[in-house]
Design an enzyme around this catalytic site. Sequence first.
Site, PDB file in Angstrom:
ATOM      1  N   THR A 198      10.507   3.163 -20.407  1.00 49.20           N
ATOM      2  CA  THR A 198      12.231   3.175 -20.110  1.00 49.20           C
ATOM      3  C   THR A 198      12.797   2.058 -19.232  1.00 49.20           C
ATOM      4  O   THR A 198      13.610   1.073 -19.104  1.00 49.20           O
ATOM      5  CB  THR A 198      12.778   4.241 -20.450  1.00 49.20           C
ATOM      6  OG1 THR A 198      12.578   4.688 -21.582  1.00 49.20           O
ATOM      7  CG2 THR A 198      13.995   3.891 -21.096  1.00 49.20           C
ATOM      8  N   VAL A 199      12.308   2.155 -17.886  1.00 52.45           N
ATOM      9  CA  VAL A 199      12.710   1.837 -16.558  1.00 52.45           C
ATOM     10  C   VAL A 199      12.722  -0.766 -16.945  1.00 52.45           C
ATOM     11  O   VAL A 199      13.167  -0.666 -16.250  1.00 52.45           O
ATOM     12  CB  VAL A 199      12.584   1.947 -15.345  1.00 52.45           C
ATOM     13  CG1 VAL A 199      10.916   0.631 -15.608  1.00 52.45           C
ATOM     14  CG2 VAL A 199      12.907   2.142 -14.732  1.00 52.45           C
ATOM     15  N   SER A 200      11.431  -0.563 -17.764  1.00 53.36           N
ATOM     16  CA  SER A 200      11.945  -2.043 -17.965  1.00 53.36           C
ATOM     17  C   SER A 200      12.223  -2.966 -18.938  1.00 53.36           C
ATOM     18  O   SER A 200      12.324  -3.961 -18.946  1.00 53.36           O
ATOM     19  CB  SER A 200      10.245  -2.534 -18.146  1.00 53.36           C
ATOM     20  OG  SER A 200       9.647  -1.569 -19.181  1.00 53.36           O
TER      21      SER A 200
ATOM     22  N   PHE B   5      22.781  -9.642 -30.588  1.00 57.80           N
ATOM     23  CA  PHE B   5      21.436  -9.532 -30.384  1.00 57.80           C
ATOM     24  C   PHE B   5      20.473  -9.866 -31.853  1.00 57.80           C
ATOM     25  O   PHE B   5      21.063 -10.057 -32.645  1.00 57.80           O
ATOM     26  CB  PHE B   5      20.292  -8.676 -29.884  1.00 57.80           C
ATOM     27  CG  PHE B   5      20.634  -7.759 -28.868  1.00 57.80           C
ATOM     28  CD1 PHE B   5      19.995  -8.564 -27.403  1.00 57.80           C
ATOM     29  CD2 PHE B   5      18.833  -6.999 -28.961  1.00 57.80           C
ATOM     30  CE1 PHE B   5      19.648  -7.838 -26.419  1.00 57.80           C
ATOM     31  CE2 PHE B   5      17.839  -7.074 -27.494  1.00 57.80           C
ATOM     32  CZ  PHE B   5      18.287  -7.752 -26.537  1.00 57.80           C
TER      33      PHE B   5
ATOM     34  N   ASP C  27      -0.285   8.899 -25.924  1.00 58.19           N
ATOM     35  CA  ASP C  27      -1.136  10.071 -25.667  1.00 58.19           C
ATOM     36  C   ASP C  27      -0.447  11.145 -26.679  1.00 58.19           C
ATOM     37  O   ASP C  27      -1.012  12.226 -27.948  1.00 58.19           O
ATOM     38  CB  ASP C  27      -0.906   9.931 -24.192  1.00 58.19           C
ATOM     39  CG  ASP C  27      -1.267   9.620 -23.656  1.00 58.19           C
ATOM     40  OD1 ASP C  27      -2.505   8.383 -23.898  1.00 58.19           O
ATOM     41  OD2 ASP C  27      -0.883  10.349 -22.866  1.00 58.19           O
TER      42      ASP C  27
ATOM     43  N   GLN D 158       5.092  -4.590 -33.587  1.00 52.99           N
ATOM     44  CA  GLN D 158       6.066  -5.718 -33.297  1.00 52.99           C
ATOM     45  C   GLN D 158       5.389  -6.432 -32.031  1.00 52.99           C
ATOM     46  O   GLN D 158       5.632  -6.348 -31.495  1.00 52.99           O
ATOM     47  CB  GLN D 158       7.855  -5.216 -32.711  1.00 52.99           C
ATOM     48  CG  GLN D 158       8.628  -6.222 -32.907  1.00 52.99           C
ATOM     49  CD  GLN D 158      10.040  -5.844 -32.577  1.00 52.99           C
ATOM     50  OE1 GLN D 158      10.584  -5.032 -31.542  1.00 52.99           O
ATOM     51  NE2 GLN D 158      10.863  -5.986 -33.619  1.00 52.99           N
TER      52      GLN D 158
ATOM     53  N   HIS E  59       6.772  -9.713 -29.800  1.00 50.17           N
ATOM     54  CA  HIS E  59       8.401 -10.224 -29.249  1.00 50.17           C
ATOM     55  C   HIS E  59       7.698 -11.240 -28.998  1.00 50.17           C
ATOM     56  O   HIS E  59       6.848 -11.681 -28.962  1.00 50.17           O
ATOM     57  CB  HIS E  59       8.743  -9.747 -28.220  1.00 50.17           C
ATOM     58  CG  HIS E  59       9.745  -9.744 -27.798  1.00 50.17           C
ATOM     59  ND1 HIS E  59      10.592 -10.891 -27.047  1.00 50.17           N
ATOM     60  CD2 HIS E  59      10.819  -8.650 -27.616  1.00 50.17           C
ATOM     61  CE1 HIS E  59      11.655 -11.199 -27.062  1.00 50.17           C
ATOM     62  NE2 HIS E  59      12.108  -9.787 -26.581  1.00 50.17           N
TER      63      HIS E  59
ATOM     64  N   GLU F 296      15.178 -10.915 -24.723  1.00 49.68           N
ATOM     65  CA  GLU F 296      16.070 -11.363 -26.044  1.00 49.68           C
ATOM     66  C   GLU F 296      17.117 -12.190 -25.335  1.00 49.68           C
ATOM     67  O   GLU F 296      17.826 -12.663 -26.180  1.00 49.68           O
ATOM     68  CB  GLU F 296      16.101 -10.352 -27.355  1.00 49.68           C
ATOM     69  CG  GLU F 296      16.254 -10.652 -28.757  1.00 49.68           C
ATOM     70  CD  GLU F 296      16.124  -9.899 -29.750  1.00 49.68           C
ATOM     71  OE1 GLU F 296      14.334  -9.700 -29.857  1.00 49.68           O
ATOM     72  OE2 GLU F 296      16.921  -9.894 -30.410  1.00 49.68           O
TER      73      GLU F 296
ATOM     74  N   SER G 248      17.084  -4.437 -29.527  1.00 47.20           N
ATOM     75  CA  SER G 248      18.633  -3.378 -28.886  1.00 47.20           C
ATOM     76  C   SER G 248      18.594  -1.693 -29.208  1.00 47.20           C
ATOM     77  O   SER G 248      20.041  -1.432 -29.640  1.00 47.20           O
ATOM     78  CB  SER G 248      19.684  -3.757 -28.678  1.00 47.20           C
ATOM     79  OG  SER G 248      20.255  -4.074 -29.649  1.00 47.20           O
TER      80      SER G 248
HETATM   81  C1  LIG Z   1       9.186  -4.553 -21.850  1.00 45.12           C
HETATM   82  C2  LIG Z   1      10.370  -4.318 -22.901  1.00 45.12           C
HETATM   83  C3  LIG Z   1      11.629  -4.280 -22.859  1.00 45.12           C
HETATM   84  C4  LIG Z   1      12.160  -3.894 -24.030  1.00 45.12           C
HETATM   85  N1  LIG Z   1      13.302  -3.742 -23.896  1.00 45.12           N
HETATM   86  C5  LIG Z   1      14.993  -3.113 -25.047  1.00 45.12           C
HETATM   87  C6  LIG Z   1      15.597  -3.199 -25.105  1.00 45.12           C
HETATM   88  O1  LIG Z   1      16.371  -4.095 -23.877  1.00 45.12           O
HETATM   89  N2  LIG Z   1      16.414  -2.641 -25.762  1.00 45.12           N
HETATM   90  C7  LIG Z   1      16.220  -1.763 -26.523  1.00 45.12           C
HETATM   91  O2  LIG Z   1      16.392  -1.093 -27.283  1.00 45.12           O
HETATM   92  N3  LIG Z   1      14.658  -1.501 -26.649  1.00 45.12           N
HETATM   93  C8  LIG Z   1      13.779  -2.166 -25.045  1.00 45.12           C
HETATM   94  N4  LIG Z   1      12.898  -1.899 -25.365  1.00 45.12           N
HETATM   95  C9  LIG Z   1      11.872  -0.313 -26.306  1.00 45.12           C
HETATM   96  C10 LIG Z   1      12.060   0.352 -25.185  1.00 45.12           C
HETATM   97  O3  LIG Z   1      12.302  -0.057 -23.938  1.00 45.12           O
HETATM   98  C11 LIG Z   1      11.355   1.567 -25.817  1.00 45.12           C
HETATM   99  O4  LIG Z   1      10.710   1.290 -26.679  1.00 45.12           O
HETATM  100  C12 LIG Z   1      11.773   2.927 -24.759  1.00 45.12           C
HETATM  101  O5  LIG Z   1      12.360   3.058 -23.823  1.00 45.12           O
HETATM  102  C13 LIG Z   1      10.558   4.435 -25.540  1.00 45.12           C
HETATM  103  O6  LIG Z   1      11.503   5.075 -24.211  1.00 45.12           O
HETATM  104  P1  LIG Z   1      10.631   6.862 -24.856  1.00 45.12           P
HETATM  105  O7  LIG Z   1      11.717   7.430 -23.625  1.00 45.12           O
HETATM  106  O8  LIG Z   1      10.103   6.586 -25.893  1.00 45.12           O
HETATM  107  O9  LIG Z   1       9.368   6.756 -23.815  1.00 45.12           O
HETATM  108  P2  LIG Z   1       9.152   6.535 -22.216  1.00 45.12           P
HETATM  109  O10 LIG Z   1      10.026   5.374 -21.713  1.00 45.12           O
HETATM  110  O11 LIG Z   1       8.013   4.674 -22.344  1.00 45.12           O
HETATM  111  O12 LIG Z   1       7.989   7.088 -21.358  1.00 45.12           O
HETATM  112  C14 LIG Z   1       7.387   7.974 -22.383  1.00 45.12           C
HETATM  113  C15 LIG Z   1       7.047   9.194 -21.590  1.00 45.12           C
HETATM  114  O13 LIG Z   1       5.695   9.926 -21.325  1.00 45.12           O
HETATM  115  C16 LIG Z   1       4.807  10.143 -20.501  1.00 45.12           C
HETATM  116  N5  LIG Z   1       3.695  10.445 -20.678  1.00 45.12           N
HETATM  117  C17 LIG Z   1       2.990  10.003 -21.695  1.00 45.12           C
HETATM  118  N6  LIG Z   1       1.373  10.357 -22.085  1.00 45.12           N
HETATM  119  C18 LIG Z   1       1.742  11.494 -21.614  1.00 45.12           C
HETATM  120  C19 LIG Z   1       0.714  12.519 -21.340  1.00 45.12           C
HETATM  121  N7  LIG Z   1      -0.248  12.501 -21.653  1.00 45.12           N
HETATM  122  N8  LIG Z   1       1.245  13.057 -20.251  1.00 45.12           N
HETATM  123  C20 LIG Z   1       1.951  13.322 -20.042  1.00 45.12           C
HETATM  124  N9  LIG Z   1       3.757  12.393 -19.961  1.00 45.12           N
HETATM  125  C21 LIG Z   1       2.954  11.699 -20.512  1.00 45.12           C
HETATM  126  C22 LIG Z   1       5.131   9.151 -19.299  1.00 45.12           C
HETATM  127  O14 LIG Z   1       4.514   9.439 -18.128  1.00 45.12           O
HETATM  128  C23 LIG Z   1       7.042   8.642 -19.293  1.00 45.12           C
HETATM  129  O15 LIG Z   1       7.654   9.557 -18.430  1.00 45.12           O
HETATM  130  C24 LIG Z   1      11.728  -2.101 -24.151  1.00 45.12           C
HETATM  131  C25 LIG Z   1       9.948  -2.585 -24.309  1.00 45.12           C
HETATM  132  C26 LIG Z   1       9.604  -3.210 -23.357  1.00 45.12           C
HETATM  133  C27 LIG Z   1       8.543  -2.891 -23.341  1.00 45.12           C
END
Ligand SMILES: Cc1cc2nc3c(=O)[nH]c(=O)nc-3n(C[C@H](O)[C@H](O)[C@H](O)COP(=O)(O)OP(=O)(O)OC[C@H]3O[C@@H](n4cnc5c(N)ncnc54)[C@H](O)[C@@H]3O)c2cc1C
Lengths: 576, 319
Positions: A44-46, A115, A210, A229, A231, A244, A390
């Site tokens: 999510t950081v990115s 967007f 995972d 998807q 991009h 975007e 977004s």
């Molecule tokens: C470069 C980039 C830019 C983006 N920009 C946007 C944007 O502008 N707007 C938007 O709406 N979306 C954007 N997205 C999409 C969005 O960022 C992601 O879909 C979203 O952040 C996913 O969040 P999450 O909490 O589901 O997973 P993540 O943030 O990926 O977190 C996954 C977590 O699971 C943990 N984990 C995974 N497997 C295991 C395991 N086996 N054991 C223990 N822990 C595990 C990891 O350590 C991590 O903490 C972007 C994506 C990318 C790649």
Amino acid sequence: MFTHDIILIGGGGAGLRAAIAAAEQSSKLSIAVVSKVYPMRSHTVSAEGGTAAVMRDTDSLDLHAKDTIFGADFMADQDAVEVFIKEAPGELIQLEHWGCPWSRDADGRVSVRAFGGMSVDRTCFAADKTGFHMLHALFQTSQKYDNIARYDEFYVTSLLADDGKVRGVAAINIYNGRLEAIAGKAVILCTGGGGRIFPFTTNAAIKTGDGMAMAYRAGVPLKDMEFVQYHPTGLPGTGILITEGSRGEGGWLKNKDGYRYLQDYGLGPPTDTPVHRKMELGPRDILSRCHMQEYAKGRTFEGPYGHYVHLDLRHLGEEVINKKLPFVRELASKYVGIDPVYEPIPVRPVVHYMMGGVHTDMNGSAPLEGLYAAGETACVSINGANRLGSNSLTECLVFGARAGRAAVQYAAAQGAPSSQRLEALARDEQQRLDRQFLRKEGGKEKIAVIREEMQKAMEDGAGIYRKEEDMKRTCQLLRELRERFSNIAIEDRGDVFNTQLTAALELDFMLDVAEAVAHSALNRKESRGSHTRTDFPKRDDENFLKHTLAHRTPDGPRIDYLPVTITRWQPEERKY
Amino acid sequence: MQITFKVYRKDPEKDGKPGRSNYSVELDEEATVLDGLLKIRDEMDDTLAFRASCARGYCGECTMRVNYKACFACTAKVSAFTKKSPEILLDPLRNIPVIKDLVFDWDAFMWNKITAVKPWLEPDESSTNGENLLPDSTMADLRKVMSCYYCGLCDEGCTVLPVDFDFLGPAALTKAYRFVFDPRDKAGRERLKIAEKPKGIWDCVHCFEASEHCPRGIAPTERIISIRDKAFKVGITNEKVARHHTSFAASVKESGWLDEGRLALESEGLTNIKGLMKLLPTAARAMARGKAPIPYLHPKRPGAEQIKKIFEKGEREKK
Ligand SMILES: Cc1cc2nc3c(=O)[nH]c(=O)nc-3n(C[C@H](O)[C@H](O)[C@H](O)COP(=O)(O)OP(=O)(O)OC[C@H]3O[C@@H](n4cnc5c(N)ncnc54)[C@H](O)[C@@H]3O)c2cc1C
Ligand code: SF4
């Protein structure tokens, strides 16, 4: 053994939001956040560009819903979309109160930007590091609750289920290699996407699907996995994303003749200032296909990392770039040595997001008692066949919170899991790991080689354009790779920070996810959203307006289907 | 190009003794140090341990020292380090317990300290229904400090931490700044109290190494100074370092130079009998050698009036 009421796997946007939602329900509940990396290293950081919600009077809930459903090419469940849109604004304001430093207008209100695929400005942002700031605000807020325990750098290897119910998870403490059983009445998967099954992706090295694979192995179907998807604007070579937001601010896509080619594909007319849903603000699936067609016509540039086009920001001027897109400037100069104030940025389509995931309902509940999922790893589904940029950060918030609350409710009615039973399940898991990896002798196959072949197979068979014979070959190759994987060599037998073991576990998960994607794609004989088949170029509502469900069997995925929920928006042709 | 990586190795399960492994790797011009490490792990030695997550300079996970310079492996281009020689030394950060190879103990190093400053917003609950209206300039400053990666490079560069590992350190204090200066935060003075506890803001020696090291240009040292200023403003002045500052300034303002005896007394605090007693032996020795002037009986230096005027002008301007 550790014991908690609720276990979150994942410390990204969805996981932390769910943890806070659960913690807020009652200070008596004990909540665990288990993550393979420190939470703020989650992907999510990115996220850069922003997060969408109806924040202004000029916008409306119906309009956001319609854009989302239209963008999804009618594959989204409309009841879920309505819930999503309604709860989104409250979530963004909540985040403001938790300290997220949203960018502001002159009147002090949270700013919104345009967007792709959205009819009005509704994407809130914190310069161009939106996900970063959201994640940090959530992480900081989560630290406030004494009842949230963190297991940082714990790698979850499997769900522990018994008697048709999830009772906890097995996780390796990466620091000492010990496999721990963590007992919980409910488990929420927030493990993010799995873009790393492809060779060229914006996704972090840790995005290996995972959670999807763990649910799949526990008998839960994966939904709509064929929808991957691309991009349209990643940097060639590294796959680093150029947000975007840069097109939202008015950036132009040009081919090698300096021509804004999108006008040739029904997205025109080109205008100097951006118009919603037109030209560069079209949806991602269409823009990525336009790129491929330009390539086929020989109108793209050729570079050391393949074909590319130009994203031109020069006309925005240095001031706008510095204020709204500082990180784009930083990335472009750091990685391709280009200053977008003076030169156009080379870009090409890149794998970015998985619309599919663990099959859940609107409360994040999966068809296995006690199991929930939210964020990119889940498929609710609001993104259907193509997510609008977004919407996914907002999705992490809305459905993270809903899953957190639902899990608390469920857990309240459950007794404590039997520790004996759990210890036994954990022992089984330890044996599996020993047998498969840690005590296995004579393995020959290299992790890196199998991973590379898998990624290539996915690109060849399940890329932007797909056709039957390629997909079949990919499915075949994936089966062979699965076979070869059982002969993997693990040289590192150490306990402490054994990154080779985690790499093997990740590859093991990815092979499952890749198979689900390839088979789901092979079975969908139509083109819809991001799934484009050259042999079935049209959308086929009669036969395929339905969700794919992939079930795991020893011989590979078994596919069946589920109707899409339509409430107020009848399917129509998707034209921009 | 052919690069030789000389990588720090330590395996706690073997002899635990540090050593180095050399790997010769073929990389292209654009490659980063992380690309090199991944290649080593994939093709040559998969027992090598290091951390990496986003691989794009967003997350701060792959912090290490490259040719003794602390940086992120994923943004460090190998070409920038091989101008003189095709060898690259890789080490974990300094002053931190190493777990294995390039992996060190974040918890002891940084997370525990960050948690100690209570890094969450305490919002004013009376205004929770709508968005707070705030100027973007305030948000821009917060975004700048909040863009901290939790990478620890500032702590790595810090000159106090090697002497006193319990010092909160620039990373944690920069977090404190983020909340002290957020207009939405209602914890106010409580926050300053945390920051000014022993091992907090007053222990910073202003060497500016933290600011030099920070890859995000967050200027941690300047942030610490801002918290100190704010502490002074709200009257948190009865602390040894604060008293030292006040006394130093008062002395120079009054006599044009430093009254060292007075500085010693006032820094300890005139009512701090125990502290003052501790000064006695040193004072006696110094006096015996004619080195210590009697406090407060300290002549003005020529031009003292001019100096006083400068102070007064500064004070007026500050108001
Ligand atoms: C470069 C980039 C830019 C983006 N920009 C946007 C944007 O502008 N707007 C938007 O709406 N979306 C954007 N997205 C999409 C969005 O960022 C992601 O879909 C979203 O952040 C996913 O969040 P999450 O909490 O589901 O997973 P993540 O943030 O990926 O977190 C996954 C977590 O699971 C943990 N984990 C995974 N497997 C295991 C395991 N086996 N054991 C223990 N822990 C595990 C990891 O350590 C991590 O903490 C972007 C994506 C990318 C790649
Ligand atoms: S202040 Fe700078 S150097 Fe210190 S942890 Fe944050 S980003 Fe790293």
